[in-house]
Scaffold this motif. Structure first.
Motif, short mmCIF file in Angstrom:
data_model
loop_
_atom_site.label_atom_id
_atom_site.label_comp_id
_atom_site.label_asym_id
_atom_site.label_seq_id
_atom_site.Cartn_x
_atom_site.Cartn_y
_atom_site.Cartn_z
N LEU A 143 2.32 -12.80 -10.69
CA LEU A 143 3.04 -11.89 -10.12
C LEU A 143 2.33 -11.13 -8.98
N LEU A 144 3.18 -11.37 -7.81
CA LEU A 144 2.61 -10.55 -6.59
C LEU A 144 3.10 -9.50 -6.38
N VAL A 145 2.50 -8.17 -6.25
CA VAL A 145 2.95 -6.96 -5.99
C VAL A 145 2.63 -6.21 -4.79
N LEU A 146 3.56 -6.17 -3.89
CA LEU A 146 3.62 -5.98 -2.56
C LEU A 146 3.52 -4.34 -2.63
N GLY A 147 2.85 -3.62 -1.63
CA GLY A 147 2.77 -2.06 -1.61
C GLY A 147 2.32 -1.61 -3.03
N ALA A 148 1.22 -2.35 -3.25
CA ALA A 148 0.66 -2.25 -4.83
C ALA A 148 0.18 -0.90 -5.14
N ALA A 149 -0.31 -0.11 -4.16
CA ALA A 149 -1.07 1.38 -4.65
C ALA A 149 0.15 2.25 -4.61
N GLY A 150 1.39 2.21 -4.34
CA GLY A 150 2.49 3.26 -4.41
C GLY A 150 2.91 3.45 -5.61
N GLY A 151 3.60 4.51 -5.95
CA GLY A 151 4.01 4.75 -7.20
C GLY A 151 4.67 3.60 -8.03
N ALA A 169 -2.41 -8.02 -6.57
CA ALA A 169 -1.88 -6.71 -5.70
C ALA A 169 -2.25 -6.86 -4.20
N ALA A 170 -1.18 -6.56 -3.50
CA ALA A 170 -1.25 -6.55 -2.14
C ALA A 170 -1.20 -5.53 -1.75
N ALA A 171 -2.15 -4.99 -0.69
CA ALA A 171 -2.25 -3.77 0.13
C ALA A 171 -3.04 -3.44 1.19
N LYS A 176 -6.85 1.36 -1.24
CA LYS A 176 -5.43 1.14 -2.12
C LYS A 176 -5.65 -0.01 -3.01
N ARG A 177 -6.32 -1.11 -2.66
CA ARG A 177 -6.76 -2.32 -3.31
C ARG A 177 -7.82 -2.17 -4.73
N ASP A 178 -8.83 -1.20 -4.28
CA ASP A 178 -9.37 -0.59 -5.34
C ASP A 178 -9.04 0.20 -6.33
N PHE A 179 -7.92 1.01 -6.06
CA PHE A 179 -6.95 1.77 -6.89
C PHE A 179 -5.94 0.89 -7.67
N THR A 310 2.61 13.05 2.77
CA THR A 310 1.73 12.01 2.51
C THR A 310 2.53 10.76 1.98
N MET A 311 3.63 11.05 1.25
CA MET A 311 4.38 9.89 0.78
C MET A 311 5.09 9.11 1.84
N GLN A 312 5.46 9.85 3.13
CA GLN A 312 6.17 9.09 3.99
C GLN A 312 5.26 8.50 4.85
N SER A 313 4.03 8.76 5.01
CA SER A 313 2.82 8.34 5.74
C SER A 313 2.30 6.94 5.30
N ARG A 314 2.83 6.71 3.94
CA ARG A 314 2.68 5.70 3.05
C ARG A 314 1.16 5.50 2.71
N SER A 315 0.41 6.82 2.59
CA SER A 315 -1.12 6.95 2.62
C SER A 315 -1.22 7.26 0.97
N ALA A 316 0.06 7.63 0.24
CA ALA A 316 -0.16 7.97 -1.22
C ALA A 316 -0.91 6.93 -1.80
N LEU A 317 -1.59 7.33 -2.85
CA LEU A 317 -1.92 6.51 -4.18
C LEU A 317 -1.31 7.23 -5.36
N GLY A 318 -0.49 6.13 -6.03
CA GLY A 318 0.34 6.67 -6.94
C GLY A 318 1.42 7.63 -6.51
N LYS A 319 2.06 8.42 -7.46
CA LYS A 319 3.34 9.07 -7.22
C LYS A 319 2.99 10.61 -6.81
N MET A 320 3.60 11.09 -5.80
CA MET A 320 3.22 12.51 -5.48
C MET A 320 3.92 13.38 -6.40
N ILE A 321 3.21 14.60 -6.92
CA ILE A 321 3.61 15.46 -7.62
C ILE A 321 3.28 16.97 -7.14
N VAL A 322 4.51 17.69 -7.51
CA VAL A 322 4.55 18.86 -7.19
C VAL A 322 4.45 20.05 -8.28
N LYS A 323 3.28 20.70 -8.42
CA LYS A 323 3.10 21.52 -9.71
C LYS A 323 3.32 22.87 -9.31
#
Length: 325
Positions: A143-151, A169-171, A176-179, A310-323
């Motif tokens: 399985l090849l996952v593109l954009g692997a560090a996003g949510g 994982a492709a990032a 992002k690759r370490d993540f 952060t999400m729109q800049s594609r710099s997010a690691l995982g899902k962005m959460i508002v608390k």
């Protein structure tokens, strides 16, 4: 109550938190005091009026949330005030309270915090639907996952491993690759390098990926398809790159490959039995601890714009959460 309100389709800087009326409860409804809400790529498009469907103005953005039941309609028996839940709605999650039909909610296992619950349903349902119902991923496949560090990319990595696949994982960055490796990827590729397909060929022993999970689109999607294994399946999940690629039809012919669309919004309506089966599987994994939702950056409600940017800049690691407090 306080809520993020979109009065006009605008940039993130053009929307703000306002005081609006707390939602009431109609027949069959449950009102939830929101503890955490997720911000995804689609939410950013909706705010700007760029999504394929538009929410009527004014509206409160946000589709995924977790929190505590505040009140229930007289005809609701499955939920009671004080119970922790997670849910999905068309909109309305970026508010202190949200009212939804009881069918939109699930019980949140006690060991799962609100932040993890809010990051769970959309990404992981997308991943499981894609890999199970669409691609029929088999144990031992690549399985090849593109954009692997996003949510949704991280969700695909975790689910792919649970299904017995070897995951590449492709990032675009080392961070992002370490993540991706932290959450199960067996190997990684930097797809910004000109020779990344040569690296992929080496990693797969010339076989190529059996399944490509692609939430990115753009040129990297075209190049990935050129490397796909015979009878491989390319899952079209989204276009985070901002570009929808145009694939020459001779490539699927030469590769014996298939393009498979993945649209979360249509699953429950068009494939209700499949939807129910996949949801049951996900919540079984969640309750048993086999699947732990990956929480990305957490920002307080008053800083909600940071989550979008952060999400729109594609710099997010995982899902962005508002608390929420």
């Amino acid at each position: 109550m306080k809520a993020v309100v979109v009065d006009n389709y605008d940039s993130i800087d053009g929307i703000s938190i306002k005081e609006i009326e707390t939602p009431g409860i109609s027949k069959g409804d449950v009102r939830v005091k929101v503890g955490a809400a997720a911000v995804g790529f689609v939410d950013g498009l909706k705010v700007q009026g760029l999504y394929q469907t538009k929410d009527p103005l004014p509206f409160v953005p946000g589709t995924e949330f977790a929190g505590i039941v505040d009140a229930v309609a007289d005809d609701v028996t499955a939920f009671k005030p004080g119970i922790s839940v997670i849910g999905m709605a068309r909109s309305g999650a970026l508010a202190e309270y949200i009212s939804v039909p009881s069918a939109a909610l699930k019980h949140l296992p006690p060991q799962v915090p609100f932040e993890a619950g809010a990051s769970f349903q959309a990404n992981y349902l997308t991943g499981l639907y894609a890999l199970d119902a669409r691609a029929s991923l088999q144990a031992g496949e690549i399985l090849l996952v593109l954009g692997a560090a996003g949510g949704v990319g991280i969700a695909a990595i975790q689910i792919g491993k649970l299904m017995g696949a070897r995951v590449i994982a492709a990032a675009s960055t080392a961070e992002k690759r370490d993540f991706a490796v932290r959450f199960g990827a067996d190997q990684t590729i930097d797809y910004t390098k000109a020779d990344w397909r040569d690296t992929l060929r080496e990693l797969t022993g010339g076989h190529g990926p059996d399944v490509i999970f692609d939430p990115v689109g753009g040129d990297v999607a075209l190049q990935a398809f050129r490397s796909i294994a015979w009878r491989g399946r390319h899952l079209v999940v989204g276009f985070a790159s901002g570009t929808i690629p145009a694939l020459a039809f001779n490539l699927p012919l030469l590769k014996g490959g298939a393009l498979l669309g993945v649209d979360l919004a249509q699953i429950q309506k068009r494939e209700p039995e499949t939807h129910a089966r996949l949801i049951a599987q996900l919540f079984d994994w969640l309750a048993s601890g086999k699947l732990r939702p990956v929480v990305g950056k957490i920002v307080p409600f008053e800083n909600f714009r940071e989550a979008f940017k952060t999400m729109q800049s594609r710099s997010a690691l995982g899902k962005m959460i508002v608390k929420f407090n």
